[in-house]
Design an enzyme around this catalytic site. Structure first.
Site, short mmCIF file in Angstrom:
data_model
loop_
_atom_site.label_atom_id
_atom_site.label_comp_id
_atom_site.label_asym_id
_atom_site.label_seq_id
_atom_site.Cartn_x
_atom_site.Cartn_y
_atom_site.Cartn_z
N ALA A 72 -20.48 -35.73 3.85
CA ALA A 72 -20.82 -35.38 5.28
C ALA A 72 -20.66 -33.36 6.15
CB ALA A 72 -20.71 -36.67 6.78
N ASP A 73 -21.57 -33.04 6.39
CA ASP A 73 -21.44 -31.59 6.60
C ASP A 73 -21.42 -31.26 8.06
OD1 ASP A 73 -19.69 -29.05 5.22
OD2 ASP A 73 -21.49 -28.43 6.33
N THR A 74 -21.05 -30.73 8.85
CA THR A 74 -21.61 -30.61 10.07
C THR A 74 -21.60 -28.84 10.05
OG1 THR A 74 -20.97 -32.65 11.39
CG2 THR A 74 -21.21 -31.25 12.50
#
Lengths: 194, 194
Positions: A72-74
């Site tokens: 995941a990357d935000t």
């Protein structure tokens, strides 16, 4: 716990993502990916979060080839500018000044990597900030919440007082869109019991 | 801590409201109001939450006449039906069945009572639920999250996997709209330093 077969790995050392994963009541292991999180020139925000989510998942899958791996990357996008994690208090103050009185978008890329398959999606949430005074920004920086968070604020902490409105998934703003991930774990066949 | 003068009381024994109040970094005392939480016939949802918030604040202000008192009341409204706290697992299952695949509204009335003044407002958040299977409802009830919550779910807990989207304030769904309360504490003059 929900019954399941395969071994699941979360490729993230974020304590917030780990806490959110626990809401799904699925056993998982944590292995940090150590991916380099920089944007390529002219890369769109959605392409960036998807690429980084995939890179994180693939790095970890190389170490756990039979496992299912979640990457995941935000990022925060405000007036077309990508805001990552601030590197100093000065940069944090500048980010909060940009967010003040504006709406911005929070994008999280989610990659579920299993065997030769890659389920790659992203989730967008719109967040509205109240107009901040200089004193509010100064006092907020003292709380120490800014430095490890994209956009320099924590929606789940003292930053909550500045968030007037969101549209979309709240948990996405914290770094992991829980209901979206749950849905993808069902559609990819990881969760088979529902 | 934010500097302030008057003594502040939260007229609620909800542990979630108390935790959210702490995000404002203001000292406060908790005194439960023991108000009767029933709707009058033909009372609109917004009138109901405002009346109950005011009643709670006024009951407590009678005991602490020089304090500022915050009263709050939260309900869920789905297809014009008001859902309070379920009284049994059967009622909780029926509420979750109603919410399944629908959008509903969460309303919180907020009353700030100080001397002869009463600042009475409400906040509305729209929450969208995914479509739930019977097994998902059964498994969710086992978590024990339903019974003390309006609408029989906790957005901040295992219920998060079912929430696809919200519009408005997330913390309102937990029972206390943090940024709205912060704004009202400034506009009423309780917080004077910003």
């Amino acid at each position: 716990m929900i019954p399941h077969q395969p071994h699941l790995v979360l490729a993230s050392e974020s304590p917030r993502r780990q806490a959110l994963m626990k809401l799904l009541q699925i056993d998982f292991e944590v292995i940090a990916s150590q991916a380099v999180e920089t944007a390529k020139s002219n890369e769109s925000p959605t392409k960036l979060v998807k690429r980084l989510a995939k890179t994180k998942a693939q790095i970890v899958q190389n170490k756990r080839q039979t496992s299912w791996v979640i990457g995941a990357d935000t990022i925060v996008v405000c007036n077309s500018e990508i805001l990552g994690k601030p590197r100093s208090m000065t940069e944090a103050a500048a980010m909060l000044t940009k967010l003040s009185g504006q709406s911005h978008e929070v994008l999280t890329g989610i990659c579920i990597q299993y065997l030769q398959n890659c389920d790659l999606t992203y989730v967008r949430t719109t967040v509205s900030f109240s107009t901040l005074t200089k004193k509010e920004i100064e006092d907020y920086l003292i709380t120490g919440e800014s430095l490890d968070k994209a956009g320099a604020y924590g929606i789940q902490g003292y930053g909550s007082r500045f968030i007037t409105d969101i549209k979309g998934c709240y948990f996405n703003v914290m770094g992991l869109p829980v209901s979206h991930l749950y849905k993808r774990l069902k559609s990819t066949g990881f969760l088979t019991n529902y």
